[in-house]
Write a protein that holds these residues in place. Structure first.
Motif, short mmCIF file in Angstrom:
data_model
loop_
_atom_site.label_atom_id
_atom_site.label_comp_id
_atom_site.label_asym_id
_atom_site.label_seq_id
_atom_site.Cartn_x
_atom_site.Cartn_y
_atom_site.Cartn_z
N GLY A 65 -1.23 17.94 10.90
CA GLY A 65 -2.37 17.37 11.68
C GLY A 65 -3.13 16.50 10.76
O GLY A 65 -3.97 15.62 11.32
N LEU A 66 -2.93 16.50 9.48
CA LEU A 66 -3.64 15.36 8.43
C LEU A 66 -2.39 14.66 7.90
O LEU A 66 -1.48 15.11 7.55
N VAL A 67 -2.42 13.27 7.80
CA VAL A 67 -1.57 12.62 7.23
C VAL A 67 -2.10 11.64 6.10
O VAL A 67 -2.99 10.83 6.02
N PRO A 68 -1.54 12.34 4.76
CA PRO A 68 -2.08 11.44 3.58
C PRO A 68 -1.98 9.93 3.67
O PRO A 68 -0.70 9.51 3.62
N GLU A 69 -2.85 9.38 3.34
CA GLU A 69 -2.75 7.80 3.36
C GLU A 69 -2.97 7.36 1.92
O GLU A 69 -2.09 6.02 1.53
N LYS A 70 -3.85 7.79 1.21
CA LYS A 70 -3.98 7.19 -0.17
C LYS A 70 -4.52 8.28 -1.25
O LYS A 70 -5.54 9.02 -0.72
N ALA A 71 -4.19 8.11 -2.38
CA ALA A 71 -4.93 9.28 -3.28
C ALA A 71 -5.14 8.27 -4.66
O ALA A 71 -4.22 7.73 -5.16
N GLU A 72 -6.32 8.40 -5.19
CA GLU A 72 -6.65 7.64 -6.44
C GLU A 72 -7.79 8.10 -7.09
O GLU A 72 -8.30 8.96 -6.64
N ALA A 73 -7.67 7.71 -8.69
CA ALA A 73 -8.64 8.36 -9.39
C ALA A 73 -8.40 7.49 -10.76
O ALA A 73 -7.14 7.24 -11.19
N ASN A 74 -9.44 6.96 -11.46
CA ASN A 74 -9.37 6.30 -12.74
C ASN A 74 -8.88 7.38 -13.53
O ASN A 74 -9.03 8.65 -13.79
#
Length: 126
Positions: A48-57
């Motif tokens: 139901g959710l599609v991961p698009e972007k994951a980021e962190a310094n």
């Protein structure tokens, strides 16, 4: 040994057909640092959710299907949290009325592996 915990959160309700945003914060609540051991965060994003972007310094993140995986070798001192990981998801038009998204943090030597997950119940509006 270090003792890592993770806090997974979001703000507001998600809406079908739009983007949602989660935040994951890893903290060392132990009495010794992680000594640059590899720390891994995994998030199996619910259907139901599609991961698009994951980021962190300081984190290296990748997405493979529904699984988000981020890792870092940064040293985490006692009572210190790393930069939050921001995860953007696309909310499917057919998403259910709510989902529970669970994230896990892991390190080779953890004083208490029983506190390494956090779940976030997310309401999804039409």
């Amino acid at each position: 040994d270090p003792d890592l915990v993770i806090d997974k959160s979001h703000v507001g309700d998600f809406r079908r057909g739009t983007e949602g945003r989660y935040q994951m914060v890893v903290r060392n609540i132990g009495v010794v640092p992680t000594n640059n051991a590899t720390v891994v965060v995994t998030d199996n994003v619910p259907v139901g959710l599609v991961p698009e972007k994951a980021e962190a310094n300081g984190w290296s993140c990748n997405i493979n299907g529904q699984q988000v995986r981020c890792e870092t070798g940064d040293n985490i001192a006692p009572n210190v949290a790393l930069n939050p990981i921001v995860l953007l998801v696309k909310v499917a038009p057919t998403a259910p009325a709510s989902v529970t998204n669970t994230a896990r943090v892991a390190i080779q030597y953890d004083a208490n592996p029983n506190n390494n997950t956090d779940s976030d119940l997310t309401r999804i509006l039409p």
